[in-house]
Design a protein around this motif. Structure first.
Motif, mmCIF file in Angstrom:
data_model
loop_
_atom_site.group_PDB
_atom_site.id
_atom_site.type_symbol
_atom_site.label_atom_id
_atom_site.label_comp_id
_atom_site.label_asym_id
_atom_site.label_seq_id
_atom_site.Cartn_x
_atom_site.Cartn_y
_atom_site.Cartn_z
ATOM 1 N N ARG A 27 0.831 -1.211 0.000
ATOM 2 C CA ARG A 27 0.000 0.000 0.000
ATOM 3 C C ARG A 27 0.869 1.266 0.000
ATOM 4 N NH1 ARG A 27 -2.885 -3.390 3.389
ATOM 5 N NH2 ARG A 27 -1.988 -2.427 5.241
ATOM 6 N N ASP A 28 1.935 1.282 0.803
ATOM 7 C CA ASP A 28 2.817 2.464 0.859
ATOM 8 C C ASP A 28 3.452 2.738 -0.505
ATOM 9 O OD1 ASP A 28 2.243 2.760 3.544
ATOM 10 O OD2 ASP A 28 4.162 1.921 4.234
ATOM 11 N N PHE A 29 3.962 1.705 -1.151
ATOM 12 C CA PHE A 29 4.580 1.870 -2.470
ATOM 13 C C PHE A 29 3.536 2.396 -3.461
ATOM 14 C CE2 PHE A 29 5.970 0.713 -6.674
ATOM 15 C CZ PHE A 29 7.344 0.894 -6.654
ATOM 16 N N ALA A 30 2.350 1.805 -3.435
ATOM 17 C CA ALA A 30 1.293 2.217 -4.357
ATOM 18 C C ALA A 30 0.890 3.669 -4.135
ATOM 19 C CB ALA A 30 0.084 1.298 -4.215
ATOM 20 N N GLU A 31 0.766 4.080 -2.879
ATOM 21 C CA GLU A 31 0.404 5.470 -2.597
ATOM 22 C C GLU A 31 1.407 6.439 -3.208
ATOM 23 O OE1 GLU A 31 -0.114 5.982 1.611
ATOM 24 O OE2 GLU A 31 -1.833 4.632 1.668
ATOM 25 N N ARG A 32 2.672 6.071 -3.176
ATOM 26 C CA ARG A 32 3.724 6.966 -3.682
ATOM 27 C C ARG A 32 3.926 6.862 -5.183
ATOM 28 N NH1 ARG A 32 8.941 7.587 -0.140
ATOM 29 N NH2 ARG A 32 9.040 9.288 -1.606
ATOM 30 N N TYR A 33 3.837 5.645 -5.751
ATOM 31 C CA TYR A 33 4.314 5.455 -7.116
ATOM 32 C C TYR A 33 3.323 4.849 -8.103
ATOM 33 C CZ TYR A 33 8.638 6.187 -4.572
ATOM 34 O OH TYR A 33 9.605 6.701 -3.770
ATOM 35 N N ASP A 34 2.317 4.131 -7.652
ATOM 36 C CA ASP A 34 1.401 3.452 -8.574
ATOM 37 C C ASP A 34 0.020 3.357 -7.928
ATOM 38 O OD1 ASP A 34 0.219 1.930 -10.560
ATOM 39 O OD2 ASP A 34 1.644 0.264 -10.423
ATOM 40 N N PRO A 35 -0.644 4.512 -7.768
ATOM 41 C CA PRO A 35 -1.883 4.558 -6.972
ATOM 42 C C PRO A 35 -3.113 4.005 -7.695
ATOM 43 C CG PRO A 35 -1.377 6.740 -7.810
ATOM 44 C CD PRO A 35 -0.240 5.846 -8.214
ATOM 45 N N GLN A 36 -3.066 2.735 -8.012
ATOM 46 C CA GLN A 36 -4.227 2.057 -8.569
ATOM 47 C C GLN A 36 -4.933 1.313 -7.435
ATOM 48 O OE1 GLN A 36 -3.773 0.408 -12.653
ATOM 49 N NE2 GLN A 36 -1.589 0.491 -12.123
ATOM 50 N N ASP A 37 -6.258 1.274 -7.515
ATOM 51 C CA ASP A 37 -7.061 0.726 -6.415
ATOM 52 C C ASP A 37 -6.644 -0.676 -5.993
ATOM 53 O OD1 ASP A 37 -8.488 3.050 -6.225
ATOM 54 O OD2 ASP A 37 -10.219 2.306 -7.357
ATOM 55 N N PHE A 38 -6.310 -1.552 -6.952
ATOM 56 C CA PHE A 38 -5.995 -2.934 -6.589
ATOM 57 C C PHE A 38 -4.638 -3.067 -5.898
ATOM 58 C CE2 PHE A 38 -5.638 -2.458 -11.230
ATOM 59 C CZ PHE A 38 -4.259 -2.555 -11.411
ATOM 60 N N HIS A 39 -3.843 -1.972 -5.856
ATOM 61 C CA HIS A 39 -2.607 -1.941 -5.078
ATOM 62 C C HIS A 39 -2.811 -1.271 -3.719
ATOM 63 C CE1 HIS A 39 -0.563 -3.157 -8.672
ATOM 64 N NE2 HIS A 39 -0.504 -1.973 -9.229
ATOM 65 N N LEU A 40 -3.918 -0.551 -3.572
ATOM 66 C CA LEU A 40 -4.130 0.281 -2.388
ATOM 67 C C LEU A 40 -5.112 -0.289 -1.371
ATOM 68 C CD1 LEU A 40 -4.407 3.702 -4.217
ATOM 69 C CD2 LEU A 40 -2.570 3.020 -2.647
ATOM 70 N N ASP A 41 -6.056 -1.082 -1.837
ATOM 71 C CA ASP A 41 -7.193 -1.446 -0.995
ATOM 72 C C ASP A 41 -7.550 -2.922 -1.191
ATOM 73 O OD1 ASP A 41 -9.670 -0.459 0.587
ATOM 74 O OD2 ASP A 41 -10.532 -1.487 -1.165
ATOM 75 N N GLU A 42 -7.684 -3.640 -0.077
ATOM 76 C CA GLU A 42 -7.999 -5.067 -0.142
ATOM 77 C C GLU A 42 -9.328 -5.327 -0.859
ATOM 78 O OE1 GLU A 42 -6.564 -3.669 2.489
ATOM 79 O OE2 GLU A 42 -4.885 -4.967 3.022
ATOM 80 N N ALA A 43 -10.353 -4.534 -0.567
ATOM 81 C CA ALA A 43 -11.663 -4.748 -1.196
ATOM 82 C C ALA A 43 -11.584 -4.489 -2.699
ATOM 83 C CB ALA A 43 -12.718 -3.852 -0.549
ATOM 84 N N ALA A 44 -10.895 -3.438 -3.089
ATOM 85 C CA ALA A 44 -10.738 -3.148 -4.516
ATOM 86 C C ALA A 44 -9.917 -4.246 -5.188
ATOM 87 C CB ALA A 44 -10.067 -1.793 -4.713
ATOM 88 N N VAL A 54 -2.657 -6.714 -4.727
ATOM 89 C CA VAL A 54 -1.413 -7.137 -5.383
ATOM 90 C C VAL A 54 -0.415 -5.988 -5.394
ATOM 91 C CG1 VAL A 54 -2.464 -8.910 -6.844
ATOM 92 C CG2 VAL A 54 -2.288 -6.566 -7.696
ATOM 93 N N ALA A 55 0.854 -6.351 -5.414
ATOM 94 C CA ALA A 55 1.935 -5.372 -5.500
ATOM 95 C C ALA A 55 2.034 -4.857 -6.935
ATOM 96 C CB ALA A 55 3.260 -6.010 -5.086
ATOM 97 N N SER A 56 2.442 -3.619 -7.058
ATOM 98 C CA SER A 56 2.758 -3.058 -8.364
ATOM 99 C C SER A 56 3.896 -3.857 -8.994
ATOM 100 C CB SER A 56 3.184 -1.600 -8.185
ATOM 101 O OG SER A 56 3.777 -1.102 -9.363
ATOM 102 N N GLY A 57 3.850 -4.010 -10.296
ATOM 103 C CA GLY A 57 4.975 -4.638 -10.993
ATOM 104 C C GLY A 57 6.262 -3.878 -10.759
ATOM 105 N N TRP A 58 6.140 -2.554 -10.634
ATOM 106 C CA TRP A 58 7.325 -1.735 -10.372
ATOM 107 C C TRP A 58 7.889 -2.017 -8.989
ATOM 108 C CZ3 TRP A 58 9.219 -0.445 -14.652
ATOM 109 C CH2 TRP A 58 8.388 -0.120 -15.731
#
Length: 149
Positions: A27-44, A54-58
C-alpha cells in the motif's frame, strides 16, 4: 572479494533473497508510485481481475533490485552500473505474504571498444515466489571494470 569483467563468465548464476512482501509495504509503495485501487485497498483488489490486493509490478522490480544489491554481484569493482533493460515481463502478480527470491544469470559479455578498461555484461534476472513460480523476468546490460587492462 571484488568482481571484475573476467569473473563474470557466461553461465555463472548468482542467487539472492528471500524478501517477504508485506501488505503495508504494498500500500505504501502504491500510494507513492502506482496509486491504482488494486494496489491500495484489499476490497478493490478482491473486486479486480487479480481477486486480491497485489503489488505493483514496479515494486516487484524494486524488490528484485534490492536482492541484486544484496547478492554477490554487489561486489562489482565499479558498482552496479546499469546500461539498459530489455524484455521486462511480469508473469504473475505478487501478493502480500509472498516470499521472493532471485537468480541472476550471466548470459554474455564483450569488451568495450571505446573504453578498454570496461566491458558490457548481459544478465538475465528471474524473480520467483515461494512456490517457485516465475513472477518477473528481465534482461539487462551492466558496465563492468576489467581487471587486466
Amino acid at each position: 572479494m571484488k568482481l571484475y569483467f573476467e569473473d563474470l563468465k557466461p553461465g555463472r548464476v548468482f542467487k539472492s533473497g528471500p524478501i517477504l512482501v508485506e501488505a503495508a509495504e504494498v500500500r505504501d509503495f502504491a500510494e507513492r508510485y502506482d496509486p491504482q485501487d488494486f494496489h491500495l485497498d484489499e476490497a478493490a483488489g478482491a473486486a479486480s481481475v487479480f481477486g486480491t490486493l497485489v503489488a505493483s509490478g514496479w515494486q516487484t522490480a524494486a524488490y528484485s533490485m534490492r536482492m541484486l544489491a544484496n547478492s554477490e554481484l554487489a561486489n562489482i569493482a565499479n558498482g552496479l552500473v546499469g546500461l539498459q533493460i530489455d524484455k521486462l515481463m511480469w508473469h504473475q502478480p505478487v501478493k502480500p505474504g509472498d516470499v521472493l527470491s532471485t537468480e541472476f544469470d550471466v548470459m554474455s559479455r564483450k569488451h568495450s571498444r571505446s573504453r578498454p578498461q570496461f566491458g558490457v555484461v548481459q544478465l538475465a534476472w528471474r524473480t520467483f515466489n515461494q512456490h517457485g513460480d516465475l513472477v518477473m523476468s528481465l534482461e539487462n546490460a551492466i558496465w563492468v571494470a576489467v581487471r587486466d587492462v
